[in-house]
Design a protein around this motif. Sequence first.
Motif, PDB file in Angstrom:
ATOM      1  N   ASN A   1       1.365  -0.988   0.269  1.00 50.99           N
ATOM      2  CA  ASN A   1       0.028   0.192  -0.002  1.00 50.99           C
ATOM      3  C   ASN A   1       1.447   1.497  -0.149  1.00 50.99           C
ATOM      4  OD1 ASN A   1      -2.601  -1.643  -0.963  1.00 50.99           O
ATOM      5  ND2 ASN A   1      -2.906  -1.645   2.226  1.00 50.99           N
ATOM      6  N   CYS A   2       2.181   1.312  -0.947  1.00 52.20           N
ATOM      7  CA  CYS A   2       2.488   2.540  -0.907  1.00 52.20           C
ATOM      8  C   CYS A   2       2.747   3.247  -1.695  1.00 52.20           C
ATOM      9  CB  CYS A   2       3.792   2.363  -0.846  1.00 52.20           C
ATOM     10  SG  CYS A   2       5.310   3.094   0.302  1.00 52.20           S
ATOM     11  N   ALA A   3       1.221   2.736  -2.931  1.00 54.07           N
ATOM     12  CA  ALA A   3       1.745   3.887  -4.518  1.00 54.07           C
ATOM     13  C   ALA A   3       2.265   5.178  -4.357  1.00 54.07           C
ATOM     14  CB  ALA A   3       0.093   3.859  -4.688  1.00 54.07           C
TER      15      ALA A   3
ATOM     16  N   VAL B   1       8.026  -6.288  -4.428  1.00 56.49           N
ATOM     17  CA  VAL B   1       7.281  -7.802  -3.948  1.00 56.49           C
ATOM     18  C   VAL B   1       6.120  -6.796  -3.518  1.00 56.49           C
ATOM     19  CG1 VAL B   1       7.577  -9.446  -2.753  1.00 56.49           C
ATOM     20  CG2 VAL B   1       9.287  -8.987  -4.114  1.00 56.49           C
ATOM     21  N   ASP B   2       5.097  -7.237  -4.086  1.00 55.65           N
ATOM     22  CA  ASP B   2       4.185  -5.937  -4.193  1.00 55.65           C
ATOM     23  C   ASP B   2       2.966  -7.166  -2.608  1.00 55.65           C
ATOM     24  OD1 ASP B   2       1.094  -5.102  -3.354  1.00 55.65           O
ATOM     25  OD2 ASP B   2       1.251  -4.858  -5.714  1.00 55.65           O
ATOM     26  N   ASP B   3       3.128  -6.909  -1.792  1.00 54.09           N
ATOM     27  CA  ASP B   3       2.953  -8.065  -0.649  1.00 54.09           C
ATOM     28  C   ASP B   3       1.651  -7.441  -0.665  1.00 54.09           C
ATOM     29  OD1 ASP B   3       3.719  -9.657   0.996  1.00 54.09           O
ATOM     30  OD2 ASP B   3       3.622  -7.753   3.229  1.00 54.09           O
ATOM     31  N   GLY B   4       0.558  -7.819  -1.682  1.00 58.00           N
ATOM     32  CA  GLY B   4      -0.806  -8.028  -1.341  1.00 58.00           C
ATOM     33  C   GLY B   4      -1.714  -6.552  -1.118  1.00 58.00           C
ATOM     34  N   SER B   5      -0.494  -5.359  -2.160  1.00 56.78           N
ATOM     35  CA  SER B   5      -1.226  -3.653  -1.507  1.00 56.78           C
ATOM     36  C   SER B   5      -3.062  -4.311  -2.127  1.00 56.78           C
ATOM     37  CB  SER B   5      -1.055  -3.119  -3.065  1.00 56.78           C
ATOM     38  OG  SER B   5       0.968  -2.829  -1.618  1.00 56.78           O
ATOM     39  N   LYS B   6      -3.452  -2.898  -1.555  1.00 58.25           N
ATOM     40  CA  LYS B   6      -4.679  -3.096  -2.463  1.00 58.25           C
ATOM     41  C   LYS B   6      -4.655  -1.752  -2.325  1.00 58.25           C
ATOM     42  CE  LYS B   6      -6.116  -6.944   0.572  1.00 58.25           C
ATOM     43  NZ  LYS B   6      -6.221  -7.794  -0.375  1.00 58.25           N
TER      44      LYS B   6
ATOM     45  N   GLU C   1      -3.157   1.520  -5.394  1.00 63.84           N
ATOM     46  CA  GLU C   1      -2.808   1.356  -7.158  1.00 63.84           C
ATOM     47  C   GLU C   1      -1.115   1.542  -6.959  1.00 63.84           C
ATOM     48  OE1 GLU C   1      -4.293   4.351  -4.758  1.00 63.84           O
ATOM     49  OE2 GLU C   1      -6.380   3.117  -5.143  1.00 63.84           O
ATOM     50  N   THR C   2      -1.106   0.112  -6.206  1.00 66.11           N
ATOM     51  CA  THR C   2       0.545   0.360  -6.724  1.00 66.11           C
ATOM     52  C   THR C   2       1.021  -0.165  -7.901  1.00 66.11           C
ATOM     53  OG1 THR C   2       1.461  -0.464  -4.779  1.00 66.11           O
ATOM     54  CG2 THR C   2       2.334  -1.652  -5.755  1.00 66.11           C
ATOM     55  N   SER C   3      -0.224  -1.365  -8.223  1.00 63.34           N
ATOM     56  CA  SER C   3      -0.201  -1.970  -9.236  1.00 63.34           C
ATOM     57  C   SER C   3      -0.265  -1.134 -10.958  1.00 63.34           C
ATOM     58  CB  SER C   3      -0.927  -3.259  -9.472  1.00 63.34           C
ATOM     59  OG  SER C   3      -0.814  -3.984 -10.958  1.00 63.34           O
ATOM     60  N   GLN C   4      -0.937  -0.403 -10.763  1.00 65.87           N
ATOM     61  CA  GLN C   4      -1.287   0.313 -12.013  1.00 65.87           C
ATOM     62  C   GLN C   4      -0.359   1.744 -12.017  1.00 65.87           C
ATOM     63  OE1 GLN C   4      -3.158  -0.496  -8.944  1.00 65.87           O
ATOM     64  NE2 GLN C   4      -5.337   0.264 -10.020  1.00 65.87           N
ATOM     65  N   VAL C   5      -0.172   2.318 -11.050  1.00 67.05           N
ATOM     66  CA  VAL C   5       1.100   2.870 -10.465  1.00 67.05           C
ATOM     67  C   VAL C   5       2.389   2.562 -10.953  1.00 67.05           C
ATOM     68  CG1 VAL C   5      -0.065   4.785  -9.301  1.00 67.05           C
ATOM     69  CG2 VAL C   5       2.159   3.476  -8.418  1.00 67.05           C
ATOM     70  N   LEU C   6       2.459   2.090 -11.449  1.00 66.55           N
ATOM     71  CA  LEU C   6       3.986   1.346 -12.243  1.00 66.55           C
ATOM     72  C   LEU C   6       3.576   0.348 -13.218  1.00 66.55           C
ATOM     73  CD1 LEU C   6       5.534  -1.222  -8.673  1.00 66.55           C
ATOM     74  CD2 LEU C   6       6.417   1.360  -9.800  1.00 66.55           C
TER      75      LEU C   6
ATOM     76  N   ILE D   1      11.162  -3.319 -15.137  1.00 68.69           N
ATOM     77  CA  ILE D   1      11.469  -3.937 -14.138  1.00 68.69           C
ATOM     78  C   ILE D   1      10.431  -5.207 -13.670  1.00 68.69           C
ATOM     79  CG2 ILE D   1      11.276  -1.516 -12.747  1.00 68.69           C
ATOM     80  CD1 ILE D   1       7.994  -2.595 -11.814  1.00 68.69           C
ATOM     81  N   ARG D   2      10.409  -6.127 -12.307  1.00 60.08           N
ATOM     82  CA  ARG D   2      10.363  -7.115 -12.229  1.00 60.08           C
ATOM     83  C   ARG D   2       9.300  -7.234 -11.113  1.00 60.08           C
ATOM     84  NH1 ARG D   2      14.480 -11.693 -11.313  1.00 60.08           N
ATOM     85  NH2 ARG D   2      12.606 -13.012 -11.549  1.00 60.08           N
ATOM     86  N   TYR D   3       7.675  -7.438 -11.431  1.00 57.45           N
ATOM     87  CA  TYR D   3       7.058  -6.926 -11.464  1.00 57.45           C
ATOM     88  C   TYR D   3       5.744  -7.884  -9.857  1.00 57.45           C
ATOM     89  CZ  TYR D   3       2.428  -5.011  -8.345  1.00 57.45           C
ATOM     90  OH  TYR D   3       1.352  -5.043  -8.376  1.00 57.45           O
ATOM     91  N   GLU D   4       6.315  -8.542  -8.860  1.00 58.74           N
ATOM     92  CA  GLU D   4       5.355 -10.259  -8.293  1.00 58.74           C
ATOM     93  C   GLU D   4       5.071  -9.960  -6.963  1.00 58.74           C
ATOM     94  OE1 GLU D   4       6.358 -12.904  -9.095  1.00 58.74           O
ATOM     95  OE2 GLU D   4       7.839 -12.549 -10.840  1.00 58.74           O
ATOM     96  N   TYR D   5       3.218  -9.980  -7.554  1.00 58.36           N
ATOM     97  CA  TYR D   5       2.633  -9.691  -6.203  1.00 58.36           C
ATOM     98  C   TYR D   5       2.175 -11.057  -5.932  1.00 58.36           C
ATOM     99  CZ  TYR D   5      -1.653  -8.858  -4.668  1.00 58.36           C
ATOM    100  OH  TYR D   5      -3.038  -8.568  -3.411  1.00 58.36           O
ATOM    101  N   GLN D   6       1.926 -10.641  -4.184  1.00 56.80           N
ATOM    102  CA  GLN D   6       1.990 -12.305  -3.434  1.00 56.80           C
ATOM    103  C   GLN D   6       0.833 -12.059  -1.977  1.00 56.80           C
ATOM    104  OE1 GLN D   6       6.269 -13.067  -1.417  1.00 56.80           O
ATOM    105  NE2 GLN D   6       5.050 -11.602   0.544  1.00 56.80           N
ATOM    106  N   GLN D   7       0.361 -12.593  -1.467  1.00 54.72           N
ATOM    107  CA  GLN D   7      -0.946 -12.399  -0.901  1.00 54.72           C
ATOM    108  C   GLN D   7       0.527 -11.463   0.614  1.00 54.72           C
ATOM    109  OE1 GLN D   7      -3.985 -12.982  -1.154  1.00 54.72           O
ATOM    110  NE2 GLN D   7      -3.248 -13.194  -3.173  1.00 54.72           N
ATOM    111  N   ASN D   8      -0.228 -11.006   1.632  1.00 56.67           N
ATOM    112  CA  ASN D   8       0.053  -9.801   2.068  1.00 56.67           C
ATOM    113  C   ASN D   8       0.782 -10.589   3.663  1.00 56.67           C
ATOM    114  OD1 ASN D   8      -0.385  -8.772   5.533  1.00 56.67           O
ATOM    115  ND2 ASN D   8       0.509  -8.065   3.700  1.00 56.67           N
TER     116      ASN D   8
END
Length: 322
Positions: free
Chosen positions: A13-15, A38-43, A45-50, A57-64
Amino acid sequence: MTPLVSVVIPSYNCASYIVQAVESVISQTYADWEVIVVDDGSKDETSQVLQPYKSRIRYEYQQNQGVSIARNHGIQLARGEFVAFLDADDFFLPDKLAAQIAMFKSQPSLGIVHSGWRKVNSKGEFLQDVTPWKNVPKLDLEMWLRWKPVLPSAMMFRREWLERAGGFDPRFPPAEDTDLALRLALMGCETEWLKQVTVCYRQHEQSAMYKGLPQAKSLAAVIESFFARPELPGKIRLLEKQIKYSTFVWIAWYLYCSGHSNEMVEFLQRSWNYRSYLPVETAIDWVESFAEFSLNAGRDFDADFLGKSTEWRQLMRWIIFN
């Protein structure tokens, strides 16, 4: 080609800040890097702003699962010989990677290169430069224990050491970085200072240093766990009382500054068990330590205000009966 440096950015959650973090890597004077977010389950707009950076970059999403697991995931994905961590709300200064890699090349035995950092506010504006080598010229196990000058965003690690240590221990959030530094030092990992400010460390209400009780309890747990290790060298074992005393007093000051006066009293009472002073001298040392910690942190400290507080008066009465 395999990059030499893997920059691991854990994010939750650091968008609002993460674009500046990524940009600070892209604009480095050193170019042989990869960025692993490593996106630790952000809720948020982290994915969108990146999205505009996904090709770089290498973007990896994981459950929090917490920052330790996120960083460890980044270590597993890293291809570089060296790993630099960057918290998503911090940002590198332009020569950070170049300067640290130069030190590794000049001293091949090093496992960690540490550096200074710049405290900035939520807007990224200057607050204070922190140059820990002035108080801690040598980063051996004893100095890590006494001073705990840990900030992952200011450090660069040889990846093999992170793998040997098993990465960050998720039992100790948010002091898992201190635990890792102590374990690496105990294992014989050499660390040297790069006497240069390399990263901006953002101060805001969501950052780890503003977590109050969790931060305090975590650091205390790290110290207790460390001294429970049977393999500690004898000279380190002899420091146990000193380290626990000074650590609990620092935690008490931190809790006082973050508005937890009752818990401040609890940790000063814990430090009492490890004191080397007479009762009155101990109380004086507490106040003097609070003043020193405040000065080093650039904070104001009013000893008279502390002395008149209900919690301090109760603590003084407790001393009388102990």
